[in-house]
Design a protein around this motif. Sequence first.
Motif, PDB file in Angstrom:
ATOM      1  N   VAL A   1      63.293  29.160  45.577  1.00  0.00           N
ATOM      2  CA  VAL A   1      63.038  30.558  45.221  1.00  0.00           C
ATOM      3  C   VAL A   1      61.723  30.636  44.444  1.00  0.00           C
ATOM      4  O   VAL A   1      61.601  30.061  43.361  1.00  0.00           O
ATOM      5  N   PHE A   2      60.750  31.349  45.012  1.00  0.00           N
ATOM      6  CA  PHE A   2      59.397  31.459  44.446  1.00  0.00           C
ATOM      7  C   PHE A   2      59.104  32.931  44.222  1.00  0.00           C
ATOM      8  O   PHE A   2      59.051  33.716  45.177  1.00  0.00           O
TER       9      PHE A   2
ATOM     10  N   THR B   1      47.424  33.381  47.104  1.00  0.00           N
ATOM     11  CA  THR B   1      48.140  32.110  47.301  1.00  0.00           C
ATOM     12  C   THR B   1      49.379  32.323  48.149  1.00  0.00           C
ATOM     13  O   THR B   1      49.660  31.541  49.073  1.00  0.00           O
ATOM     14  N   MET B   2      50.131  33.381  47.861  1.00  0.00           N
ATOM     15  CA  MET B   2      51.336  33.666  48.652  1.00  0.00           C
ATOM     16  C   MET B   2      50.986  33.980  50.102  1.00  0.00           C
ATOM     17  O   MET B   2      51.685  33.556  51.028  1.00  0.00           O
TER      18      MET B   2
ATOM     19  N   ILE C   1      62.712  31.319  49.753  1.00  0.00           N
ATOM     20  CA  ILE C   1      62.538  32.737  49.464  1.00  0.00           C
ATOM     21  C   ILE C   1      61.228  32.919  48.703  1.00  0.00           C
ATOM     22  O   ILE C   1      61.008  32.271  47.680  1.00  0.00           O
ATOM     23  N   VAL C   2      60.349  33.809  49.194  1.00  0.00           N
ATOM     24  CA  VAL C   2      59.074  34.107  48.539  1.00  0.00           C
ATOM     25  C   VAL C   2      59.017  35.615  48.296  1.00  0.00           C
ATOM     26  O   VAL C   2      58.984  36.402  49.248  1.00  0.00           O
TER      27      VAL C   2
ATOM     28  N   THR D   1      61.398  29.459  40.606  1.00  0.00           N
ATOM     29  CA  THR D   1      60.064  29.191  40.068  1.00  0.00           C
ATOM     30  C   THR D   1      59.306  30.498  39.942  1.00  0.00           C
ATOM     31  O   THR D   1      59.113  31.219  40.924  1.00  0.00           O
ATOM     32  N   GLY D   2      58.888  30.817  38.718  1.00  0.00           N
ATOM     33  CA  GLY D   2      58.114  32.026  38.481  1.00  0.00           C
ATOM     34  C   GLY D   2      56.637  31.758  38.675  1.00  0.00           C
ATOM     35  O   GLY D   2      56.121  30.708  38.269  1.00  0.00           O
ATOM     36  N   PHE D   3      55.949  32.705  39.292  1.00  0.00           N
ATOM     37  CA  PHE D   3      54.511  32.591  39.553  1.00  0.00           C
ATOM     38  C   PHE D   3      53.829  33.684  38.744  1.00  0.00           C
ATOM     39  O   PHE D   3      53.957  34.880  39.054  1.00  0.00           O
ATOM     40  N   LEU D   4      53.139  33.295  37.677  1.00  0.00           N
ATOM     41  CA  LEU D   4      52.624  34.245  36.708  1.00  0.00           C
ATOM     42  C   LEU D   4      51.105  34.175  36.624  1.00  0.00           C
ATOM     43  O   LEU D   4      50.501  33.119  36.827  1.00  0.00           O
TER      44      LEU D   4
END
Length: 308
Positions: free
Chosen positions: A180-181, A43-44, A149-150, A30-33
């Motif tokens: 997976v983030f 947020t992380m 995984i972050v 998952t992509g965080f854009l």
Amino acid sequence: MIEVSHLSKKYRETVAVDDVTFTVRPGLVTGFLGPNGAGKSTTMRVILGLDRPTGGWAHVQGRPYTEHSSPIRTVGAMLDAGQVHPRRTALAHLRSIGATIGEGTGRAREVLDQLGLRDQGRRRVGTFSLGMRQRLGIAAALIGDPGVIVLDEPMNGLDPDGIIWVRALLRHLATEGRTVFVSSHLMGEMAQTADRVVVVGQGRVVADMSTEDLLSGQAATVSVRGPEPERLSEVIRAAGGVVEREGADNLTVRSIDSAHIARLALQHHLEVHELVTQRRSLEDAFLELTHDTTDYRAHSTTETAALT
């Protein structure tokens, strides 16, 4: 999985995260854009228990990160690859992390090897390039063999070979069933790496969908080149296409696809030298989604010329 529900975070009068809700599922990348200042890092940090939310909550595997008995075995994280004592060797750095969960030198060497740093274990981290520090940061995230995984900007500073390698690693971790983030500014890489994207702007979620759905929702154009552009334009318009002339012999067509254009050219005995479908990229989609949520936007070349 990672679950974020109605998450908000304020720093005095500044709202960094505003009612954010999304889920990061296992087996996917998952992509965080989002633009700078959109709330990604905040947020992380809340997910990892480094900041307390003003409202809402963030859970990892069904509970707050800090409530896990062995957080490093639950979540492997890299938020800043530079947070390593420069005089420590890579091996000593990983060994010190592993010691907190009962892992010895063997596991430290194993992840160094996995991240392509086998011959760099005795080097001091202060002598590492940015790309090498990124790899070491990912190695530290993996030392507990976590299910989640972050990673914040894991491809920053990597050369093309390193970027391709990290892409393959993330895909491999997801195929193992891990969550997976990953945040990134490299839209081209996210388009090839992420199964799903969460896009934020000014602290709010503006899109949460599969990468395929996001890109398929972007209108395609067809570039057509031939020796009789005027006749070709007439034929395409008569069939319902929207045509723009680009240069002496090139047309940009919308509303009908390349296969339809090819059939029209064949039926009307029109010569075509080039026929290319051009789909908008993830970068185009990202810019459209975040256009109204960017704090700092440069003028275009035309606008800059008009101002001078």
